[in-house]
Design a protein around this motif. Structure first.
Motif, mmCIF file in Angstrom:
data_model
loop_
_atom_site.group_PDB
_atom_site.id
_atom_site.type_symbol
_atom_site.label_atom_id
_atom_site.label_comp_id
_atom_site.label_asym_id
_atom_site.label_seq_id
_atom_site.Cartn_x
_atom_site.Cartn_y
_atom_site.Cartn_z
ATOM 1 N N UNK A 1 33.059 37.290 40.697
ATOM 2 C CA UNK A 1 32.511 36.417 39.879
ATOM 3 C C UNK A 1 32.979 36.386 38.664
ATOM 4 N N UNK A 2 33.581 37.137 37.920
ATOM 5 C CA UNK A 2 33.821 37.176 36.617
ATOM 6 C C UNK A 2 35.251 36.372 36.541
ATOM 7 N N UNK A 3 36.020 36.415 37.499
ATOM 8 C CA UNK A 3 37.298 35.962 37.633
ATOM 9 C C UNK A 3 36.967 34.285 37.619
ATOM 10 N N UNK A 4 35.876 33.849 38.200
ATOM 11 C CA UNK A 4 35.618 32.565 38.466
ATOM 12 C C UNK A 4 35.106 31.970 37.106
ATOM 13 N N UNK A 5 34.865 32.938 36.352
ATOM 14 C CA UNK A 5 34.533 32.328 34.816
ATOM 15 C C UNK A 5 35.502 32.071 33.911
ATOM 16 N N UNK A 6 36.589 32.374 34.327
ATOM 17 C CA UNK A 6 37.878 32.141 33.381
ATOM 18 C C UNK A 6 38.222 30.428 33.239
ATOM 19 N N UNK B 1 35.928 45.934 36.486
ATOM 20 C CA UNK B 1 35.119 45.867 37.840
ATOM 21 C C UNK B 1 36.031 45.925 38.800
ATOM 22 N N UNK B 2 37.249 45.567 39.115
ATOM 23 C CA UNK B 2 38.244 45.418 39.945
ATOM 24 C C UNK B 2 38.633 46.937 40.365
ATOM 25 N N UNK C 1 33.206 45.050 43.024
ATOM 26 C CA UNK C 1 34.144 44.075 43.470
ATOM 27 C C UNK C 1 33.718 43.026 43.632
ATOM 28 N N UNK C 2 32.523 42.494 44.085
ATOM 29 C CA UNK C 2 31.679 41.336 43.889
ATOM 30 C C UNK C 2 31.606 40.951 42.498
ATOM 31 N N UNK C 3 31.307 41.793 41.595
ATOM 32 C CA UNK C 3 31.454 41.220 40.188
ATOM 33 C C UNK C 3 32.709 40.925 39.606
ATOM 34 N N UNK D 1 37.408 37.695 27.679
ATOM 35 C CA UNK D 1 36.478 38.873 27.978
ATOM 36 C C UNK D 1 35.968 38.905 29.766
ATOM 37 N N UNK D 2 36.082 37.701 30.278
ATOM 38 C CA UNK D 2 35.934 37.314 31.581
ATOM 39 C C UNK D 2 37.254 38.309 32.337
#
Length: 110
Positions: free
Chosen positions: A46-51, A13-14, A41-43, A5-6
Motif C-alpha cells: 500500500x505504501x509503495x502505491x502512495x509514491x 514494512x517490507x 507486507x500488505x502495508x 516518506x512512502x
C-alpha cells in the motif's frame, strides 16, 4: 504523502514482513510470526502505491535504492551487525541512482 516518506515506510514494512518469515523458517520462531509479517507486507504494498511517480516500474526501480539503505539500517539496529565501509558505499551509490530515477527531468531527449 511525500515520496521519500512512502519509500522509507515501505522499506521498513517490507523488511519487517520478510524478517517475520526469516524468523519462522530460519530462527525457529513460532508460526504466528507470519501474521504480523503478512500485515507488514500488505502495508508495504500500500505504501509503495502512495509514491508520486508516473509509472509503477519507475516507482519500484527508485525504491530499490531506498530498500538497500534501509536493509543496512535493519542489519545494524535489529541484527546488531554494523555495516562496513563497502556496505555504506554501495548504499550511497544506490541512493544516488534512486534519486536520478525519481527526480530526473522527464521528456528530454538524451
Amino acid at each position: 504523502m511525500p515520496s521519500i516518506a512512502a519509500y522509507v515506510g515501505a522499506a521498513f514494512a517490507e523488511i519487517a514482513g520478510c524478517f517475520a518469515f526469516w524468523g519462522w523458517l530460519r530462527l525457529g520462531k513460532p508460526v504466528w510470526w507470519l501474521v504480523p509479517g503478512m500485515v507488514s507486507l500488505a502495508l508495504f504494498a500500500w505504501l509503495l502505491t502512495q509514491v508520486d511517480a508516473s509509472a509503477a516500474g519507475r516507482a519500484y526501480a527508485a525504491y530499490g535504492g531506498v530498500y538497500i539503505a534501509a536493509s543496512l539500517v535493519w542489519l545494524w539496529v535489529v541484527e546488531g551487525t554494523r555495516p562496513d565501509r563497502w556496505d555504506f558505499l554501495g548504499a550511497a551509490i544506490c541512493l544516488v541512482g534512486a534519486g536520478v530515477i525519481l527526480f530526473g527531468p522527464r521528456g528530454q531527449v538524451c
